[in-house]
Scaffold this motif. Structure first.
Motif, PDB file in Angstrom:
ATOM      1  N   UNK A 135      -2.242  -0.070   8.554  1.00 20.09           N
ATOM      2  CA  UNK A 135      -2.201   0.043  10.037  1.00 20.09           C
ATOM      3  C   UNK A 135      -0.611   0.865  10.042  1.00 20.09           C
ATOM      4  N   UNK A 136      -0.345   1.377  11.164  1.00 21.34           N
ATOM      5  CA  UNK A 136       0.955   2.251  11.468  1.00 21.34           C
ATOM      6  C   UNK A 136       1.675   2.329  12.819  1.00 21.34           C
ATOM      7  N   UNK A 137       2.825   2.776  12.947  1.00 22.26           N
ATOM      8  CA  UNK A 137       3.217   3.127  14.109  1.00 22.26           C
ATOM      9  C   UNK A 137       4.330   4.172  14.032  1.00 22.26           C
ATOM     10  N   UNK A 143      15.095   6.308   9.940  1.00 25.55           N
ATOM     11  CA  UNK A 143      15.985   5.158   9.760  1.00 25.55           C
ATOM     12  C   UNK A 143      15.428   3.927  10.398  1.00 25.55           C
ATOM     13  N   UNK A 144      14.695   4.381  11.687  1.00 27.32           N
ATOM     14  CA  UNK A 144      14.155   3.027  12.357  1.00 27.32           C
ATOM     15  C   UNK A 144      12.605   2.536  11.487  1.00 27.32           C
ATOM     16  N   UNK A 145      11.989   3.675  10.797  1.00 26.76           N
ATOM     17  CA  UNK A 145      10.841   3.481  10.150  1.00 26.76           C
ATOM     18  C   UNK A 145      11.194   2.853   8.852  1.00 26.76           C
ATOM     19  N   UNK A 146      12.407   3.093   8.234  1.00 26.67           N
ATOM     20  CA  UNK A 146      12.538   2.460   6.947  1.00 26.67           C
ATOM     21  C   UNK A 146      12.818   0.860   7.077  1.00 26.67           C
ATOM     22  N   UNK A 147      13.571   0.624   8.278  1.00 28.46           N
ATOM     23  CA  UNK A 147      13.985  -0.509   8.872  1.00 28.46           C
ATOM     24  C   UNK A 147      12.584  -1.513   8.999  1.00 28.46           C
ATOM     25  N   UNK A 148      11.757  -0.841   9.741  1.00 30.34           N
ATOM     26  CA  UNK A 148      10.741  -1.437  10.162  1.00 30.34           C
ATOM     27  C   UNK A 148       9.766  -1.796   8.881  1.00 30.34           C
ATOM     28  N   UNK A 291       7.521  13.344  10.686  1.00 32.63           N
ATOM     29  CA  UNK A 291       6.821  14.679  11.338  1.00 32.63           C
ATOM     30  C   UNK A 291       7.642  15.620  11.929  1.00 32.63           C
ATOM     31  N   UNK A 292       9.144  15.108  12.078  1.00 30.97           N
ATOM     32  CA  UNK A 292       9.898  16.378  12.610  1.00 30.97           C
ATOM     33  C   UNK A 292      10.693  16.796  11.392  1.00 30.97           C
ATOM     34  N   UNK A 303       6.497   8.109  10.942  1.00 27.81           N
ATOM     35  CA  UNK A 303       5.731   7.122  10.793  1.00 27.81           C
ATOM     36  C   UNK A 303       5.815   6.144  10.250  1.00 27.81           C
ATOM     37  N   UNK A 304       5.661   5.009  10.311  1.00 27.53           N
ATOM     38  CA  UNK A 304       5.604   3.802   9.311  1.00 27.53           C
ATOM     39  C   UNK A 304       4.138   3.683   9.042  1.00 27.53           C
ATOM     40  N   UNK A 305       3.643   3.484   7.814  1.00 29.39           N
ATOM     41  CA  UNK A 305       2.281   3.293   7.202  1.00 29.39           C
ATOM     42  C   UNK A 305       2.261   2.000   6.368  1.00 29.39           C
TER      43      UNK A 305
END
Length: 462
Positions: A135-137, A143-148, A291-292, A303-305
């Motif tokens: 799954x991913x989002x 920073x938000x991705x690492x936290x998630x 992606x940026x 992306x958080x995967x």
């Protein structure tokens, strides 16, 4: 033509001119005016208090604003890990600016949610995760991705932490070179910065897999359990990669969640010549990918995967009656896997970047930037007095010039307006740093920097 359409046309025409001037190197790569003088020139207070801007006023105001921006499309822009947006990604921002669908709830943005779902499935495939099992989002930044991702790791080890709080014995294993957001996440998660146990690294700040056992011993001696181990694929300072396969084998043996911060480096998965740098990434429990940075996507889009979809679903255990309904409805919501509820249509950015360039096109772009960086390494290595501490693995290269003040030289380049490079420290020593990202950066750009190095002889103070 109504004012809305006229204003949009004015903006698009001026932006197109801005990009062309930047790509042709006709304008300074960066501008650093005094902020008070700039605010006065842009008439900030007047427009805030009086308003009234229209297409005609925008036509006069926007060029002054653009003159004070960093021109990322400029060949001499080699300073930060910020992507140069493709046409598609730029248009995605315009489209979202008009439609403004907060698509984390499907009924508020079906098109945006669908694009994100399918783009995430594509990203999972690139990493080597089963898109049906994983799954991913997408989030607004790494920073938000690492936290998630670390929230998911916490939930797997301590599923009751969301309601009952965080046990005092958790630890996070990470190298000193890990992005600052890792320590910040440890504090936000309730572990505290002191819970971060630093891993042994080599002289270039890469994790030493042969010393991971010692870190685990230090963790146990401190009375802590390892919640996760963070490895880096494309370090911020150097662009170097940890040995994901060896680290992944260690984590699997000891039952430790492996989080791969591949915010910068994961884009090499699209390059036939460079995907080996991510060997073993499929062993990770979670991966982040910006992606940026190297996918020509405008900021922010990360992306958080996760390899097991249930892990991401377990990261957030919260209800909101005005958002979460008991009855089933058409589509799907992303609220149960992200901090953000009013979320930009991030999938549209990456989708249109892919649609414009195609998967192979983005891979060729990554290859070209990585290989140009290697050619620059070869050029610098032949220059007397220039030290490159490592063979570049990505589009990031550090170098040090004997006999000059590194930061003073960088400041002179900024003042000249032709070249924009950065700086960092490795092992406590100051280095110059460049990031080859702009599609129009070429050998001529690199020759210009070499000539500037030869001409500069500032008394060393660093």
């Amino acid at each position: 033509m109504d004012d809305y359409a006229l204003a949009a046309r004015v903006a698009v025409d001026l932006l197109a001119e801005h990009v062309k001037e930047a790509r042709d190197g006709l304008a300074p790569v960066t501008a650093q005016p005094d902020p008070d003088a700039l605010a006065s020139e842009l008439e900030v207070e007047r427009w805030i208090r009086e308003g009234g801007m229209d297409a005609a006023a925008l036509a006069k105001w926007l060029p002054r604003y653009l003159d004070a921006t960093v021109r990322l499309h400029h060949p001499g822009s080699m300073v930060h890990q910020v992507g140069v947006p493709s046409t598609g990604a730029a248009l995605a921002d315009l489209i979202h600016g008009v439609t403004n669908n907060p698509m984390a709830k499907y009924e508020m943005g079906a098109a945006g949610a669908t694009l994100e779902r399918d783009v995430v499935r594509w990203l999972l495939e690139q990493v080597g995760f089963d898109p049906d099992a994983g799954a991913g989002v997408l989030t607004h930044g790494g920073s938000l991705a690492n936290l998630t991702a670390l929230l998911a790791a916490r939930a797997r080890l301590v599923p009751d932490a969301w309601r009952q709080g965080v046990p005092p014995d958790l630890a996070l294993l990470a190298p000193p070179s890990a992005h600052y957001s890792i320590r910040r996440a440890a504090a936000i998660l309730g572990l505290g910065e002191d819970a971060v146990i630093e891993l042994d690294v080599d002289e270039l700040e890469r994790i030493r897999p042969d010393q991971l056992g010692r870190a685990l011993e230090r963790c146990a001696a401190a009375g802590r359990r390892a919640m996760a181990l963070v490895a880096v694929a494309g370090a911020t300072s150097t662009g170097l990669h940890d040995d994901l396969r060896a680290i992944g084998a260690f984590c699997a043996e000891h039952g430790i969640w492996l989080h791969a911060d591949a915010a910068h480096g994961a884009s090499a998965l699209l390059s036939d010549r460079h995907r080996h740098l991510l060997d073993g990434v499929e062993l990770a429990d979670s991966v982040i990918w910006d992606a940026h940075k190297m996918l020509r996507t405008s900021g922010l889009c990360a992306a958080v995967l996760v390899r097991r979809g249930a892990d991401l679903a377990g990261a957030f255990r919260q209800r909101g009656d005005y958002l979460f309904y008991e009855s089933e409805s058409i589509g799907f919501d992303l609220l149960d896997r992200t901090i953000e509820s009013t979320k930009t249509t991030l999938g549209l950015k990456l989708f249109l970047s892919l649609a414009w360039a195609r998967e192979r096109g983005l891979g060729d772009y990554v290859t070209s930037r990585y290989e140009l960086t290697r050619r620059f390494y070869d050029m610098l290595s032949r220059e007397p007095g220039v030290t490159c501490p490592y063979l570049p693995e990505s589009n990031i290269l550090c170098f040090r010039v004997a006999g000059i003040d590194q930061l003073a030289f960088r400041d002179r380049l900024l003042a000249d307006g032709r070249l924009h490079i950065g700086s960092t420290t490795i092992g406590g020593e100051r280095y110059l740093r460049l990031v080859v990202t702009a599609p129009d950066t070429d050998e001529a750009t690199l020759n210009e920097l070499v000539l500037a190095l030869r001409a500069s002889r500032v008394p060393a103070t660093v």
